[in-house]
Design a protein around this motif. Sequence first.
Motif, PDB file in Angstrom:
ATOM      1  N   ARG A 193       0.874  -1.187   0.000  1.00 55.89           N
ATOM      2  CA  ARG A 193       0.000   0.000   0.000  1.00 55.89           C
ATOM      3  C   ARG A 193       0.902   1.225   0.000  1.00 55.89           C
ATOM      4  O   ARG A 193       1.449   1.610   1.021  1.00 55.89           O
ATOM      5  CB  ARG A 193      -0.919  -0.009   1.233  1.00 55.89           C
ATOM      6  CG  ARG A 193      -1.888   1.180   1.254  1.00 55.89           C
ATOM      7  CD  ARG A 193      -2.965   0.998   2.319  1.00 55.89           C
ATOM      8  NE  ARG A 193      -2.428   1.033   3.674  1.00 55.89           N
ATOM      9  CZ  ARG A 193      -2.269   2.146   4.393  1.00 55.89           C
ATOM     10  NH1 ARG A 193      -2.593   3.323   3.884  1.00 55.89           N
ATOM     11  NH2 ARG A 193      -1.789   2.089   5.631  1.00 55.89           N
ATOM     12  N   ILE A 194       1.066   1.812  -1.194  1.00 57.13           N
ATOM     13  CA  ILE A 194       1.978   2.943  -1.341  1.00 57.13           C
ATOM     14  C   ILE A 194       1.255   4.217  -1.782  1.00 57.13           C
ATOM     15  O   ILE A 194       1.867   5.282  -1.859  1.00 57.13           O
ATOM     16  CB  ILE A 194       3.118   2.629  -2.335  1.00 57.13           C
ATOM     17  CG1 ILE A 194       2.567   2.283  -3.725  1.00 57.13           C
ATOM     18  CG2 ILE A 194       3.978   1.488  -1.803  1.00 57.13           C
ATOM     19  CD1 ILE A 194       3.654   2.091  -4.783  1.00 57.13           C
ATOM     20  N   ASP A 195      -0.033   4.113  -2.073  1.00 53.79           N
ATOM     21  CA  ASP A 195      -0.849   5.272  -2.454  1.00 53.79           C
ATOM     22  C   ASP A 195      -1.703   5.644  -1.246  1.00 53.79           C
ATOM     23  O   ASP A 195      -2.447   4.798  -0.727  1.00 53.79           O
ATOM     24  CB  ASP A 195      -1.732   4.936  -3.651  1.00 53.79           C
ATOM     25  CG  ASP A 195      -0.904   4.461  -4.844  1.00 53.79           C
ATOM     26  OD1 ASP A 195      -0.565   5.297  -5.690  1.00 53.79           O
ATOM     27  OD2 ASP A 195      -0.595   3.245  -4.901  1.00 53.79           O
ATOM     28  N   HIS A 196      -1.607   6.883  -0.803  1.00 55.04           N
ATOM     29  CA  HIS A 196      -2.206   7.258   0.474  1.00 55.04           C
ATOM     30  C   HIS A 196      -2.987   8.567   0.393  1.00 55.04           C
ATOM     31  O   HIS A 196      -2.762   9.389  -0.495  1.00 55.04           O
ATOM     32  CB  HIS A 196      -1.117   7.427   1.545  1.00 55.04           C
ATOM     33  CG  HIS A 196      -0.180   6.275   1.671  1.00 55.04           C
ATOM     34  ND1 HIS A 196      -0.583   5.045   2.120  1.00 55.04           N
ATOM     35  CD2 HIS A 196       1.156   6.167   1.395  1.00 55.04           C
ATOM     36  CE1 HIS A 196       0.466   4.224   2.137  1.00 55.04           C
ATOM     37  NE2 HIS A 196       1.521   4.883   1.694  1.00 55.04           N
ATOM     38  N   ILE A 197      -3.855   8.734   1.383  1.00 53.67           N
ATOM     39  CA  ILE A 197      -4.520  10.002   1.654  1.00 53.67           C
ATOM     40  C   ILE A 197      -4.261  10.320   3.122  1.00 53.67           C
ATOM     41  O   ILE A 197      -4.629   9.536   4.002  1.00 53.67           O
ATOM     42  CB  ILE A 197      -6.031   9.936   1.379  1.00 53.67           C
ATOM     43  CG1 ILE A 197      -6.293   9.623  -0.096  1.00 53.67           C
ATOM     44  CG2 ILE A 197      -6.719  11.245   1.774  1.00 53.67           C
ATOM     45  CD1 ILE A 197      -7.768   9.440  -0.436  1.00 53.67           C
ATOM     46  N   PHE A 198      -3.585  11.440   3.377  1.00 54.71           N
ATOM     47  CA  PHE A 198      -3.346  11.894   4.739  1.00 54.71           C
ATOM     48  C   PHE A 198      -4.239  13.100   5.017  1.00 54.71           C
ATOM     49  O   PHE A 198      -4.268  14.051   4.220  1.00 54.71           O
ATOM     50  CB  PHE A 198      -1.875  12.276   4.944  1.00 54.71           C
ATOM     51  CG  PHE A 198      -0.939  11.112   5.051  1.00 54.71           C
ATOM     52  CD1 PHE A 198      -0.624  10.576   6.292  1.00 54.71           C
ATOM     53  CD2 PHE A 198      -0.378  10.543   3.921  1.00 54.71           C
ATOM     54  CE1 PHE A 198       0.243   9.489   6.405  1.00 54.71           C
ATOM     55  CE2 PHE A 198       0.487   9.465   4.012  1.00 54.71           C
ATOM     56  CZ  PHE A 198       0.797   8.936   5.262  1.00 54.71           C
ATOM     57  N   VAL A 199      -4.949  13.061   6.133  1.00 57.76           N
ATOM     58  CA  VAL A 199      -5.884  14.123   6.492  1.00 57.76           C
ATOM     59  C   VAL A 199      -5.554  14.644   7.889  1.00 57.76           C
ATOM     60  O   VAL A 199      -4.848  13.976   8.658  1.00 57.76           O
ATOM     61  CB  VAL A 199      -7.345  13.617   6.463  1.00 57.76           C
ATOM     62  CG1 VAL A 199      -7.722  13.121   5.080  1.00 57.76           C
ATOM     63  CG2 VAL A 199      -7.562  12.509   7.496  1.00 57.76           C
ATOM     64  N   PRO A 200      -6.040  15.839   8.255  1.00 55.47           N
ATOM     65  CA  PRO A 200      -5.842  16.308   9.630  1.00 55.47           C
ATOM     66  C   PRO A 200      -6.411  15.308  10.632  1.00 55.47           C
ATOM     67  O   PRO A 200      -7.445  14.663  10.373  1.00 55.47           O
ATOM     68  CB  PRO A 200      -6.610  17.633   9.659  1.00 55.47           C
ATOM     69  CG  PRO A 200      -6.674  18.071   8.245  1.00 55.47           C
ATOM     70  CD  PRO A 200      -6.765  16.821   7.429  1.00 55.47           C
ATOM     71  N   ALA A 201      -5.755  15.175  11.763  1.00 58.17           N
ATOM     72  CA  ALA A 201      -6.144  14.161  12.747  1.00 58.17           C
ATOM     73  C   ALA A 201      -7.601  14.285  13.161  1.00 58.17           C
ATOM     74  O   ALA A 201      -8.276  13.278  13.402  1.00 58.17           O
ATOM     75  CB  ALA A 201      -5.228  14.255  13.966  1.00 58.17           C
TER      76      ALA A 201
END
Length: 302
Positions: free
Chosen positions: A251-259
């Motif tokens: 899993r190398i494709d990500h979505i990072f969002v505010p905590a």
Amino acid sequence: MKLATYNIQYGIGRDGAYDLARAVKTVATADVIALQEVERGFARTRRDDQPALIEALLPDRHVVYAPLFDRDASERLADGRVRNARRQFGVLTASRWPILSARAEILPKHDGGAFFNLTTGFLETIIAAPAGPLRLLNIHLGHLSEPERLDQIAALARRLAGAADDGGPWSGSDRDAHEWESPEPAPAPIATVLMGDFNTAPGEAAYAALAALVSPEGEAFVDAWTAAAGPGEPAVTYYTNPAQGAFEDSRIDHIFVPAWLGSRLAIRIDADADGSDHQPVFATIPALGRAANAAGDETPEI
């Protein structure tokens, strides 16, 4: 708001066939779309102008393209004139709402010697989402090595820190008679989201560096998949591909969002998509406003 990130491998699917429309259709229902490996001027994709084709395939969207890699593809005609052309490779962001501004940045590149490597980077856009401006970074980190990615993430960290102090893409007022057509102040984003192909998986040093990033708003990031689906859930965005140096599913494709958004979103990986050698990731955010989140309001999906 429905977000999607997809490395489309310039429209060449798992069956080896070039079909750009197939890849774009896979994510067309999302409100905000981050695509990586979009190109123009390459023989392998018929010399197509893919940004223009994607714009035609998504006629109701605002589109910005950032050619992170750019080289000459011009030719001199028999009469001495030059037919200018560029061979470009980069990222594209599409949005249901206006893209108020866009800035592209190249990230550090290492020399891999005999191993192929090219410049990568990210496209920062400010999107006029209904709940307030959203800062979206459409990111493609390098595939060469972990040291290169760590250098790239360090540069990304500096950019995020600097964004809190630079006043946005424009600031102040223009006294020149030639108007810049921007009398309004630069938008102040209420949240930052990172999406893309990061070429790093949980458990790797570069992934840990990503998880430690802080947004210009002073927020810690969380991996949307881990926050919403749980770390034990099976997840693959890139299947084993020895020809590309991938010897296991990852899993190398990500979505990072505010905590503060982590517990309020739904996320999925489209395991059936076959328009690329990657799988698209979707995240649905029910509300962007922190006040609504803190109050526990059941804010409608935006």
